[in-house]
Design a protein around this motif. Structure first.
Motif, PDB file in Angstrom:
ATOM      1  N   UNK A 164       0.664  -0.684  -0.272  1.00 41.25           N
ATOM      2  CA  UNK A 164      -0.101  -0.434  -0.189  1.00 41.25           C
ATOM      3  C   UNK A 164       1.187   0.979   0.377  1.00 41.25           C
ATOM      4  N   UNK A 165       1.740   1.262   1.089  1.00 44.93           N
ATOM      5  CA  UNK A 165       3.181   2.167   0.773  1.00 44.93           C
ATOM      6  C   UNK A 165       3.411   2.294  -0.883  1.00 44.93           C
ATOM      7  N   UNK A 166       3.972   1.473  -1.516  1.00 50.82           N
ATOM      8  CA  UNK A 166       4.334   1.470  -2.496  1.00 50.82           C
ATOM      9  C   UNK A 166       3.843   1.691  -3.428  1.00 50.82           C
ATOM     10  N   UNK A 167       2.166   1.541  -3.511  1.00 50.94           N
ATOM     11  CA  UNK A 167       1.078   1.960  -4.779  1.00 50.94           C
ATOM     12  C   UNK A 167       0.850   3.929  -4.111  1.00 50.94           C
ATOM     13  N   UNK A 168       0.800   4.222  -3.082  1.00 52.57           N
ATOM     14  CA  UNK A 168       1.115   5.796  -2.513  1.00 52.57           C
ATOM     15  C   UNK A 168       2.446   6.479  -3.287  1.00 52.57           C
ATOM     16  N   UNK A 169       3.727   5.906  -3.297  1.00 50.51           N
ATOM     17  CA  UNK A 169       4.787   6.632  -3.617  1.00 50.51           C
ATOM     18  C   UNK A 169       4.201   6.672  -5.144  1.00 50.51           C
ATOM     19  N   UNK A 170       4.068   5.599  -5.425  1.00 54.09           N
ATOM     20  CA  UNK A 170       3.394   5.985  -7.036  1.00 54.09           C
ATOM     21  C   UNK A 170       2.686   6.523  -7.560  1.00 54.09           C
ATOM     22  N   UNK A 171       1.496   6.718  -6.997  1.00 54.50           N
ATOM     23  CA  UNK A 171       0.623   7.714  -6.638  1.00 54.50           C
ATOM     24  C   UNK A 171       1.176   9.322  -6.527  1.00 54.50           C
ATOM     25  N   UNK A 172       1.593   9.449  -5.780  1.00 54.93           N
ATOM     26  CA  UNK A 172       2.504  10.832  -5.943  1.00 54.93           C
ATOM     27  C   UNK A 172       3.154  11.390  -6.622  1.00 54.93           C
ATOM     28  N   UNK A 173       3.720  10.596  -7.604  1.00 56.60           N
ATOM     29  CA  UNK A 173       4.965  10.270  -8.663  1.00 56.60           C
ATOM     30  C   UNK A 173       3.653  11.247 -10.112  1.00 56.60           C
ATOM     31  N   UNK A 174       2.562  10.250  -9.170  1.00 53.88           N
ATOM     32  CA  UNK A 174       1.697  10.720 -10.975  1.00 53.88           C
ATOM     33  C   UNK A 174       0.638  11.744 -10.590  1.00 53.88           C
ATOM     34  N   UNK A 175       0.852  12.060  -9.194  1.00 53.61           N
ATOM     35  CA  UNK A 175       0.208  13.454  -9.305  1.00 53.61           C
ATOM     36  C   UNK A 175       0.838  14.856 -10.064  1.00 53.61           C
ATOM     37  N   UNK A 176      -0.891  15.833 -10.363  1.00 55.33           N
ATOM     38  CA  UNK A 176      -1.942  16.250  -9.297  1.00 55.33           C
ATOM     39  C   UNK A 176      -3.010  14.637  -9.841  1.00 55.33           C
ATOM     40  N   UNK A 204      -6.487   9.415  -4.861  1.00 55.92           N
ATOM     41  CA  UNK A 204      -6.477   8.144  -4.671  1.00 55.92           C
ATOM     42  C   UNK A 204      -5.070   8.120  -3.731  1.00 55.92           C
ATOM     43  N   UNK A 205      -4.167   8.852  -3.704  1.00 53.84           N
ATOM     44  CA  UNK A 205      -2.524   8.858  -2.741  1.00 53.84           C
ATOM     45  C   UNK A 205      -3.630   8.971  -1.617  1.00 53.84           C
ATOM     46  N   UNK A 206      -3.960  10.027  -1.000  1.00 56.00           N
ATOM     47  CA  UNK A 206      -5.149  10.629   0.210  1.00 56.00           C
ATOM     48  C   UNK A 206      -6.072   9.114   1.153  1.00 56.00           C
ATOM     49  N   UNK A 207      -5.930   8.622  -0.521  1.00 58.67           N
ATOM     50  CA  UNK A 207      -6.969   7.039   0.281  1.00 58.67           C
ATOM     51  C   UNK A 207      -5.629   5.892   0.423  1.00 58.67           C
ATOM     52  N   UNK A 208      -4.975   5.717  -0.295  1.00 62.05           N
ATOM     53  CA  UNK A 208      -3.541   5.203   0.246  1.00 62.05           C
ATOM     54  C   UNK A 208      -3.060   5.523   1.617  1.00 62.05           C
ATOM     55  N   UNK A 209      -3.177   6.598   1.856  1.00 55.17           N
ATOM     56  CA  UNK A 209      -2.534   7.039   2.687  1.00 55.17           C
ATOM     57  C   UNK A 209      -3.389   6.408   4.304  1.00 55.17           C
ATOM     58  N   UNK A 210      -4.623   7.081   3.867  1.00 54.45           N
ATOM     59  CA  UNK A 210      -5.189   6.766   4.952  1.00 54.45           C
ATOM     60  C   UNK A 210      -5.762   4.824   5.411  1.00 54.45           C
ATOM     61  N   UNK A 241      -1.661  15.587   6.487  1.00 54.12           N
ATOM     62  CA  UNK A 241      -1.210  16.481   5.001  1.00 54.12           C
ATOM     63  C   UNK A 241      -2.928  16.218   3.858  1.00 54.12           C
ATOM     64  N   UNK A 242      -3.746  16.685   4.793  1.00 55.21           N
ATOM     65  CA  UNK A 242      -4.487  16.527   3.343  1.00 55.21           C
ATOM     66  C   UNK A 242      -5.356  18.043   3.648  1.00 55.21           C
ATOM     67  N   UNK A 243      -5.300  18.027   2.444  1.00 56.16           N
ATOM     68  CA  UNK A 243      -5.367  19.293   0.778  1.00 56.16           C
ATOM     69  C   UNK A 243      -3.356  19.440   1.058  1.00 56.16           C
ATOM     70  N   UNK A 244      -2.371  18.607   1.183  1.00 59.14           N
ATOM     71  CA  UNK A 244      -1.303  19.136   0.830  1.00 59.14           C
ATOM     72  C   UNK A 244      -0.903  19.326  -0.498  1.00 59.14           C
ATOM     73  N   UNK A 245       0.502  20.126  -1.033  1.00 60.30           N
ATOM     74  CA  UNK A 245       0.490  19.587  -2.517  1.00 60.30           C
ATOM     75  C   UNK A 245       1.346  18.306  -2.351  1.00 60.30           C
ATOM     76  N   UNK A 246       1.875  18.264  -3.799  1.00 61.75           N
ATOM     77  CA  UNK A 246       2.538  16.909  -3.989  1.00 61.75           C
ATOM     78  C   UNK A 246       3.766  17.445  -3.564  1.00 61.75           C
ATOM     79  N   UNK A 247       4.534  18.270  -3.514  1.00 62.22           N
ATOM     80  CA  UNK A 247       6.054  18.040  -2.147  1.00 62.22           C
ATOM     81  C   UNK A 247       5.567  17.670  -1.512  1.00 62.22           C
ATOM     82  N   UNK A 248       4.481  18.733  -0.112  1.00 65.83           N
ATOM     83  CA  UNK A 248       4.030  17.888   1.148  1.00 65.83           C
ATOM     84  C   UNK A 248       4.153  16.533   1.082  1.00 65.83           C
ATOM     85  N   UNK A 249       3.162  15.857  -0.008  1.00 65.43           N
ATOM     86  CA  UNK A 249       2.464  14.569   0.328  1.00 65.43           C
ATOM     87  C   UNK A 249       3.963  13.583   0.036  1.00 65.43           C
ATOM     88  N   UNK A 250       5.041  14.265  -0.674  1.00 64.82           N
ATOM     89  CA  UNK A 250       6.041  13.647  -0.342  1.00 64.82           C
ATOM     90  C   UNK A 250       6.765  13.150   0.583  1.00 64.82           C
TER      91      UNK A 250
END
Length: 149
Positions: free
Chosen positions: A32-44, A49-55, A101-110
């Motif tokens: 799940x963490x790996x998928x979140x990392x992939x989603x962050x790279x695909x932002x915005x 999906x990134x928020x859902x995965x981190x939840x 991290x709620x509402x964070x930009x891509x850099x903050x999500x990283x």
């Protein structure tokens, strides 16, 4: 060190506990963490999906810590109170990362991803490594082969 999202997290044999449910939890959290990392790279494009995965990581971590504490209690682990206190701190820190991290930009999500990954590594490497031999003695985990010298 920050995890590279292009390199999926995986558990090496040395850090498996030998307990099927605990090890499956660890694998699920790593995936799940790996998928979140992939989603962050695909932002915005993948931000929701990134928020859902981190939840999902926080929820899975909560369930994992409860399962682990129940197992250690059943085995009468002598350091259960200390281990549970460490878990309480991990829970608090994981929830704080999600709130920040709620509402964070891509850099903050990283940064959030890096913090969640660090919590996961802390749990598996530092925390769970301490009780693996106790689970073996209790009969709840497969015996690991001795380290090669």
């Amino acid at each position: 060190m920050a995890a590279d999202p292009r390199t999926p997290l995986r558990l090496v044999q040395h850090f498996r506990t030998g307990h099927p449910a605990i090890d499956a939890d660890h694998q699920r959290l790593a995936r799940t963490l790996s998928r979140a990392g992939e989603a962050i790279d695909a932002a915005p494009a993948e931000e929701p999906l990134t928020h859902t995965l981190l939840d999902l990581v926080v929820e899975a971590l909560e369930r994992h810590l409860q399962r682990e504490e129940a197992l250690l209690g059943a085995c009468r682990y002598p350091k259960l109170d200390e281990h549970s206190a460490r878990h309480a701190d991990l829970r608090r820190r994981a929830r704080a990362v999600r709130v920040d991290c709620r509402g964070a930009d891509a850099e903050a999500m990283r940064r959030c991803f890096d913090q969640m990954t660090a919590l996961f590594v802390e749990e598996v490497v530092a925390g769970d490594h301490a009780f693996m031999s106790w689970l073996e003695e209790c009969g709840e985990a497969e015996r690991r082969p001795p380290k090669a010298r």
